[in-house]
Scaffold this motif. Sequence first.
Motif, PDB file in Angstrom:
ATOM      1  N   TRP A   7       0.827  -1.214   0.000  1.00 38.97           N
ATOM      2  CA  TRP A   7       0.000   0.000   0.000  1.00 38.97           C
ATOM      3  C   TRP A   7       0.861   1.263   0.000  1.00 38.97           C
ATOM      4  O   TRP A   7       0.620   2.231   0.709  1.00 38.97           O
ATOM      5  CB  TRP A   7      -0.989   0.005   1.152  1.00 38.97           C
ATOM      6  CG  TRP A   7      -2.215   0.782   0.797  1.00 38.97           C
ATOM      7  CD1 TRP A   7      -2.619   1.977   1.363  1.00 38.97           C
ATOM      8  CD2 TRP A   7      -3.196   0.472  -0.198  1.00 38.97           C
ATOM      9  NE1 TRP A   7      -3.793   2.411   0.772  1.00 38.97           N
ATOM     10  CE2 TRP A   7      -4.164   1.494  -0.194  1.00 38.97           C
ATOM     11  CE3 TRP A   7      -3.334  -0.563  -1.116  1.00 38.97           C
ATOM     12  CZ2 TRP A   7      -5.258   1.505  -1.058  1.00 38.97           C
ATOM     13  CZ3 TRP A   7      -4.425  -0.561  -1.966  1.00 38.97           C
ATOM     14  CH2 TRP A   7      -5.369   0.466  -1.924  1.00 38.97           C
ATOM     15  N   GLU A  10      -5.574  -1.866   5.273  1.00 42.09           N
ATOM     16  CA  GLU A  10      -4.666  -2.991   5.509  1.00 42.09           C
ATOM     17  C   GLU A  10      -4.918  -4.033   4.413  1.00 42.09           C
ATOM     18  O   GLU A  10      -6.000  -4.608   4.332  1.00 42.09           O
ATOM     19  CB  GLU A  10      -4.952  -3.611   6.876  1.00 42.09           C
ATOM     20  CG  GLU A  10      -4.235  -4.909   7.134  1.00 42.09           C
ATOM     21  CD  GLU A  10      -4.832  -5.675   8.322  1.00 42.09           C
ATOM     22  OE1 GLU A  10      -4.479  -6.849   8.458  1.00 42.09           O
ATOM     23  OE2 GLU A  10      -5.634  -5.115   9.082  1.00 42.09           O
ATOM     24  N   MET A  11      -3.941  -4.250   3.556  1.00 36.52           N
ATOM     25  CA  MET A  11      -4.069  -5.247   2.498  1.00 36.52           C
ATOM     26  C   MET A  11      -4.091  -6.634   3.114  1.00 36.52           C
ATOM     27  O   MET A  11      -3.246  -6.964   3.940  1.00 36.52           O
ATOM     28  CB  MET A  11      -2.896  -5.123   1.515  1.00 36.52           C
ATOM     29  CG  MET A  11      -2.947  -6.083   0.349  1.00 36.52           C
ATOM     30  SD  MET A  11      -4.276  -5.782  -0.812  1.00 36.52           S
ATOM     31  CE  MET A  11      -3.662  -4.323  -1.652  1.00 36.52           C
ATOM     32  N   ARG A  12      -5.058  -7.447   2.711  1.00 36.31           N
ATOM     33  CA  ARG A  12      -5.161  -8.816   3.209  1.00 36.31           C
ATOM     34  C   ARG A  12      -4.800  -9.844   2.131  1.00 36.31           C
ATOM     35  O   ARG A  12      -4.194 -10.861   2.429  1.00 36.31           O
ATOM     36  CB  ARG A  12      -6.583  -9.090   3.717  1.00 36.31           C
ATOM     37  CG  ARG A  12      -7.042  -8.191   4.843  1.00 36.31           C
ATOM     38  CD  ARG A  12      -6.493  -8.600   6.149  1.00 36.31           C
ATOM     39  NE  ARG A  12      -6.918  -9.946   6.469  1.00 36.31           N
ATOM     40  CZ  ARG A  12      -6.721 -10.546   7.618  1.00 36.31           C
ATOM     41  NH1 ARG A  12      -6.099  -9.919   8.580  1.00 36.31           N
ATOM     42  NH2 ARG A  12      -7.124 -11.770   7.829  1.00 36.31           N
ATOM     43  N   GLY A  41      -8.998  -6.216   1.376  1.00 36.36           N
ATOM     44  CA  GLY A  41      -8.327  -5.612   2.517  1.00 36.36           C
ATOM     45  C   GLY A  41      -9.343  -5.092   3.509  1.00 36.36           C
ATOM     46  O   GLY A  41     -10.552  -5.236   3.311  1.00 36.36           O
TER      47      GLY A  41
END
Length: 199
Positions: free
Chosen positions: A63, A81-83, A98
């Motif tokens: 990100w 928050e990238m998941r 995310g």
Amino acid sequence: MERWSLGAKVVALALLLSAASHGRELPVKSSDRSFIYNHTLAKTLVEYASAVYMTDLTALFTWTCSRCNDLTQVRDHQGFEMRSLIVDVENCLQAFVGVDHSLNSIIVAIRGTQENSVQNWIKDLIWKQLDLSYPNMPNAKVHSGFFSSYNNTILRLAITSAVHKARKSYGDINVIVTGHSMGGAMASFCALDLANISP
């Protein structure tokens, strides 16, 4: 039933567009629920839909990409928050899942047609309508190219799996699905899919 003149319809449409373009909130009534247009939320979702087009996957996953800023920027551990970053090289498809902590929502963004992708353009052109069998949607028809791009590739399974994992971590929070162009069509299928799958 009262009929509106063409002039009245044009004025009403102009007022609606003017209010939307200036970021005013417009209440929209739908059966027993009331929805309010939120201009900041709409712009945030456009930024997510734009970010999923990035080709620098490392910058996208961390990100730190050029489109990963402004309304979606991480500030004081708030923000995005990238998941999961989903890339289907064979079908030239890309998506991410995310969590936007400031919205307390899981975000799913699906990329649209890539300018130089023959696979994407072929799917765009396969517009034959298919019957769709979803609960409470009798006689629904869908664009076969977009439908197969979502259902017959890794996207569907990868997205639903990532959403389930995020919900295990963060509970039964909202899910917002966005996309542009072909990605918007696939986002519609994804939203229907997620709505009919229990958390």
